[in-house]
Design a protein around this motif. Structure first.
Motif, mmCIF file in Angstrom:
data_model
loop_
_atom_site.group_PDB
_atom_site.id
_atom_site.type_symbol
_atom_site.label_atom_id
_atom_site.label_comp_id
_atom_site.label_asym_id
_atom_site.label_seq_id
_atom_site.Cartn_x
_atom_site.Cartn_y
_atom_site.Cartn_z
ATOM 1 N N PHE A 25 0.884 -1.179 0.000
ATOM 2 C CA PHE A 25 0.000 0.000 0.000
ATOM 3 C C PHE A 25 0.916 1.222 0.000
ATOM 4 C CE2 PHE A 25 -3.900 -2.273 1.136
ATOM 5 C CZ PHE A 25 -3.414 -3.433 1.718
ATOM 6 N N TYR A 61 -2.375 3.024 8.071
ATOM 7 C CA TYR A 61 -3.357 2.163 8.762
ATOM 8 C C TYR A 61 -3.819 1.004 7.898
ATOM 9 C CZ TYR A 61 -2.890 5.322 12.515
ATOM 10 O OH TYR A 61 -2.319 6.042 13.543
ATOM 11 N N MET A 62 -3.673 1.144 6.560
ATOM 12 C CA MET A 62 -3.921 -0.031 5.720
ATOM 13 C C MET A 62 -2.849 -1.078 6.034
ATOM 14 S SD MET A 62 -4.848 1.813 2.123
ATOM 15 C CE MET A 62 -6.170 3.035 2.052
ATOM 16 N N GLY A 65 -3.791 -2.645 9.419
ATOM 17 C CA GLY A 65 -4.902 -3.603 9.315
ATOM 18 C C GLY A 65 -4.440 -4.912 8.700
ATOM 19 N N VAL B 45 -13.766 -9.970 11.415
ATOM 20 C CA VAL B 45 -12.831 -9.114 12.159
ATOM 21 C C VAL B 45 -13.511 -7.763 12.339
ATOM 22 C CG1 VAL B 45 -10.546 -8.044 12.215
ATOM 23 C CG2 VAL B 45 -10.851 -10.263 11.084
ATOM 24 N N ALA B 74 -9.461 2.684 7.049
ATOM 25 C CA ALA B 74 -8.198 2.343 6.360
ATOM 26 C C ALA B 74 -7.744 0.958 6.809
ATOM 27 C CB ALA B 74 -7.128 3.393 6.680
ATOM 28 N N MET B 75 -7.939 0.670 8.104
ATOM 29 C CA MET B 75 -7.547 -0.671 8.585
ATOM 30 C C MET B 75 -8.417 -1.739 7.943
ATOM 31 S SD MET B 75 -6.545 0.028 12.574
ATOM 32 C CE MET B 75 -5.821 -1.579 12.771
ATOM 33 N N THR B 77 -9.780 -1.533 5.109
ATOM 34 C CA THR B 77 -9.314 -1.659 3.722
ATOM 35 C C THR B 77 -8.134 -2.621 3.667
ATOM 36 O OG1 THR B 77 -10.008 0.602 3.214
ATOM 37 C CG2 THR B 77 -8.338 -0.377 1.767
ATOM 38 N N GLY B 78 -7.202 -2.432 4.622
ATOM 39 C CA GLY B 78 -6.033 -3.311 4.672
ATOM 40 C C GLY B 78 -6.447 -4.757 4.824
ATOM 41 N N ILE B 79 -7.417 -4.998 5.710
ATOM 42 C CA ILE B 79 -7.866 -6.379 5.957
ATOM 43 C C ILE B 79 -8.476 -6.968 4.683
ATOM 44 C CG2 ILE B 79 -9.523 -7.821 7.199
ATOM 45 C CD1 ILE B 79 -9.353 -5.768 9.508
ATOM 46 N N ARG B 81 -8.301 -6.161 1.631
ATOM 47 C CA ARG B 81 -7.445 -6.310 0.457
ATOM 48 C C ARG B 81 -6.556 -7.550 0.586
ATOM 49 N NH1 ARG B 81 -7.910 -2.595 -4.011
ATOM 50 N NH2 ARG B 81 -9.685 -1.314 -3.371
ATOM 51 N N VAL B 82 -6.024 -7.782 1.813
ATOM 52 C CA VAL B 82 -5.121 -8.937 1.925
ATOM 53 C C VAL B 82 -5.884 -10.214 2.257
ATOM 54 C CG1 VAL B 82 -3.220 -7.443 2.669
ATOM 55 C CG2 VAL B 82 -4.575 -8.646 4.394
ATOM 56 N N ARG B 83 -7.070 -10.079 2.854
ATOM 57 C CA ARG B 83 -7.857 -11.261 3.195
ATOM 58 C C ARG B 83 -9.324 -11.007 2.790
ATOM 59 N NH1 ARG B 83 -6.615 -14.807 7.185
ATOM 60 N NH2 ARG B 83 -8.519 -15.856 6.465
ATOM 61 N N LEU B 86 -12.218 -12.696 4.602
ATOM 62 C CA LEU B 86 -12.674 -12.334 5.946
ATOM 63 C C LEU B 86 -13.802 -11.298 5.866
ATOM 64 C CD1 LEU B 86 -9.274 -11.913 7.880
ATOM 65 C CD2 LEU B 86 -10.943 -13.774 8.148
ATOM 66 N N ALA B 108 -12.716 5.194 1.419
ATOM 67 C CA ALA B 108 -13.054 3.761 1.494
ATOM 68 C C ALA B 108 -14.375 3.515 0.759
ATOM 69 C CB ALA B 108 -13.160 3.332 2.953
ATOM 70 N N ARG B 111 -13.853 3.852 -2.978
ATOM 71 C CA ARG B 111 -13.200 2.700 -3.610
ATOM 72 C C ARG B 111 -14.146 1.496 -3.621
ATOM 73 N NH1 ARG B 111 -8.676 4.459 -0.472
ATOM 74 N NH2 ARG B 111 -9.296 2.980 1.159
ATOM 75 N N GLU B 113 -14.799 -0.361 -1.010
ATOM 76 C CA GLU B 113 -14.203 -1.433 -0.199
ATOM 77 C C GLU B 113 -15.334 -2.308 0.347
ATOM 78 O OE1 GLU B 113 -11.063 -1.995 0.002
ATOM 79 O OE2 GLU B 113 -10.242 -0.123 -0.782
#
Lengths: 357, 246, 81
Positions: A25, A61-62, A65, B45, B74-75, B77-79, B81-83, B86, B108, B111, B113
């Motif tokens: 990211f 924060y991405m 997460g 999650v 944002a967190m 989004t991170g989750i 995108r990688v999982r 979930l 978010a 996009r 998400e």
């Protein structure tokens, strides 16, 4: 494996993939946007994740997460961007998640400039964010080392369950050099079952995981900080890396320098050696943990009368060098931070002037 | 005649720290009921905000992350995108989402998400003790607006559903409340619909819940329900503002 | 009728939302303080309770549960099979 000529920024991106990091990211910022441009093409080729966030704050924060799910993840940025991520870095350290940050430094403060700089030394090693956390910081001197350190960073992040930073000045990102990627490198699998929010079903358990950094009870927070400190103390024992250059000779003066600046110093040292003037250098490869003992001992050499910290900044690492020399020798700073790099000749002149008086 | 009623499995047995009559508790239960009904607890999650609900993780029995103030989207989004397998939901208050986190929530949503946001709008900062929020009403008193919110100096309250609905990216955006049983049942349907859209990997889903804050409004729990209905609902109209089908 | 309306006193914070919403005026706020220091809700007229769950729906603390088995009429069991 054959050497390939690669730009530092792109090599760093490729290094992440080779190290098993399929999640990136980032937010564009000169002088390292090429990492994002490279990975925007490359990550889809390896079924990886590439996402440009709306700001470095969001990107920080991405990363948090994704890391909290136990996935390998990286971002790259430059000085002002890293300032925006420093809160997230503190949270990631507090919540004990492995994550890799790359800072391709540019001139500061403020908008500063876009040319190389090493003026984020304090930010990286003395905590740019809040609270008692430390960052394991590695400083490559060229593209090959940038690759090696980036790949190593993921193992270290997982070993210590915390953020690790690769810190290169703008040149590290912008220059092209032949670089080699290890052929048979198989990334070690991540051990995240016992802590990550990877989904109870994924872990086949009815025990949920919680990734957080809030401890309202003072004793719990103190204990938590002691736990983090134990990791940082262990880093000081096990992760110090440095290179001694011409340190076997009876050098009159000791240089301490890292990154691109240290390569210029090597040229200056070689030139002076030919003239019969021995100069030694300790090049920290890890800025935290700092090679304290090595610098202390190198300064103690009989022949050495002066220690100078040569940096692309107004003198930040010099404070740590002074702390390690412990008054055995006078310690001074030399350098500049507008973006120009002192030439070997300028270094030679300065060294000679120091030795004259 | 009559029905049974019991604590959903996705809620822990912990007693909440929320003030008496605070509607956070109701919304927690609705989210937990939906998680149970969709059978997603082991794959979910949650992301807690900074605010009264920061300790939501003590009340939900599923994996949880605790975000920095405003950064939960944002967190999430991170989750996702990688999982992407979930299920993820952010649970945020109006200070967290509409003030410091405005950038994150807008992008978010833009996009698209694939996570769900539960947005608690109680027109005040709760945890920090009653300061003005972006959703505080004109003239409404807050510790940082002692004479009441002066819209000349601080602007008008922000309507998040309307704002997010202008985004062209498909999504599910609904505003509900829990001020009365009939509203609670509708809120639950909206929350369930939001999680279903996520489960179908369809779109971003956002449910705003007009809520109360008796302590910081300086009212009894019952008066708070009444004040919210009389003052908040006219300004924050309920309904579905956007669905992916459109 | 095998349904049982239970108020867990230690969970109740005496907010009164249930008392207000009960259609049969069954509930009241007790005048004896609980261990947690609240005056909890109690069933003042339990026989009037029709187990409609409105109090449960409005309770922010899941302090009210209705347990037991609903009386099964013949066709209902058919339906459930």
């Amino acid at each position: 494996m054959a050497k390939v000529l690669m730009k530092g920024n792109e090599a760093i991106g490729e290094a992440a993939i080779r190290a098993g990091c399929k999640n990136y990211f980032a937010y564009p910022i000169t002088p390292q946007s090429e990492v994002a441009e490279y990975l925007a093409k490359r990550m889809p080729e390896v079924d990886g994740v590439f996402l440009q966030g709306e700001s470095e704050v969001a990107v920080g924060y991405m990363i948090f997460g994704a890391a909290a799910c136990g996935e390998r993840v990286m971002t790259t940025s430059s000085s002002p961007g890293v300032s925006l991520m420093s809160e997230a870095i503190s949270y990631i350290a507090g919540a004990r998640c492995p994550a890799v940050f790359v800072n391709i430094m540019r001139g500061g403060p403020g908008l500063g400039g876009i040319l190389p700089s090493q003026a984020d030394y304090f930010q990286a090693t003395k905590g740019g964010g809040h609270g008692d956390y430390r960052l394991l910081v590695m400083a490559p001197e060229g593209v090959q080392e940038a690759v090696d350190m980036t790949m190593k960073a993921f193992d270290l992040a997982e070993k210590y369950r915390g953020p690790v930073m690769i810190m290169g000045d703008g040149l590290i990102g912008q220059m092209m050099e032949p670089v080699e990627f290890p052929e048979d490198f198989t990334p070690t699998p991540m051990n995240n079952d016992d802590w990550a929010t990877s989904g109870m079903a994924t872990r086949g358990t009815d025990k949920r995981n919680l990734v957080k950094s809030l401890f309202l009870d003072p004793k719990q927070l103190n204990d938590h900080n002691l736990l983090l400190k134990a990791g940082y103390d262990r880093m000081r024992q096990e992760e110090v890396r440095y290179e001694g250059y011409n340190t076997d000779a009876e050098y009159k003066l000791l240089i301490v320098s890292y990154g691109t600046m240290s390569r210029v110093c090597k040229t200056a040292i070689d030139t002076m050696k030919e003239e019969g003037l021995e100069i030694g250098m300790v090049r920290p490869q890890t800025l935290f943990p700092f090679p304290e003992q090595a610098i202390h001992d190198a300064a103690a050499k009989e022949s050495c009368s002066h220690v100078v910290s040569i940096e692309l900044s107004m003198g930040q690492m010099v404070e740590d060098v002074d702390r390690c020399v412990k008054g055995q020798r006078p310690v001074t700073w030399y350098g500049e931070c507008g973006g120009d790099i002192p030439t070997p000749e300028e270094i030679i002149d300065h060294v000679k002037s120091l030795l004259k008086n | 005649m009559g029905k049974t009623f019991s604590k959903p499995e996705a809620l822990t047995d912990a007693h909440t720290h929320y003030c008496p009559g605070c509607t956070h508790g109701i919304v927690h239960r609705l989210v937990a009921e939906v998680i149970d009904e969709l059978g997603i607890r082991e794959n979910t999650v949650g992301i807690a905000p900074v605010g009264c609900a920061v300790m939501a993780y003590n009340y939900f029995d599923c994996d949880f992350q605790e975000a920095a103030h405003g950064r939960a989207p944002a967190m999430a989004t991170g989750i996702k995108r990688v999982r992407p397998d979930l299920m993820a939901f952010t649970y945020q208050g109006d200070g967290d989402l509409a003030s410091i986190g405005m950038g994150e929530i807008v992008h978010a949503a833009n996009r698209g998400e694939k996570f769900t946001t539960i947005f608690i709008n109680n027109a005040i900062y709760g945890m920090t003790g009653g300061q003005m929020a972006p959703t505080t009403m004109p003239g409404q008193r807050a510790t940082t607006a002692p004479a009441g919110r002066d819209v000349e100096a601080t602007g008008m309250p922000i309507r998040m559903c309307e704002l997010l609905s202008t985004l062209a990216t498909p999504g599910y955006i609904s505003r509900q409340t829990v001020l009365k049983p009939k509203y609670v049942n509708k809120a639950k349907k909206a929350i369930k619909k939001a999680f279903e859209y996520q489960k179908e990997n369809r779109c971003y889903s956002f449910v705003e819940i007009v809520s109360t804050c008796p302590t910081n409004w300086g009212m009894t729990p019952l008066d708070s329900l009444k004040w919210a209905e009389d003052t908040l609902l006219p300004y924050y109209p309920l309904g579905e503002f956007k669905t992916p089908e459109e | 009728m095998a349904l049982k309306h239970v108020i867990e006193t230690e969970r109740c914070k005496g907010c009164g939302l249930c008392v207000d919403v009960c259609p049969k005026d069954v509930l009241e706020i007790s005048d004896t303080v609980s261990a947690k220091g609240y005056f909890p809700a109690v069933q003042a007229r339990p026989d009037d309770c029709i187990h409609c769950t409105l109090c449960c729906v409005m309770c922010p603390d899941v302090a009210i549960t209705i347990t037991g088995s609903e009386e099964k009429t013949a066709e209902k069991t058919m339906e459930e099979k």
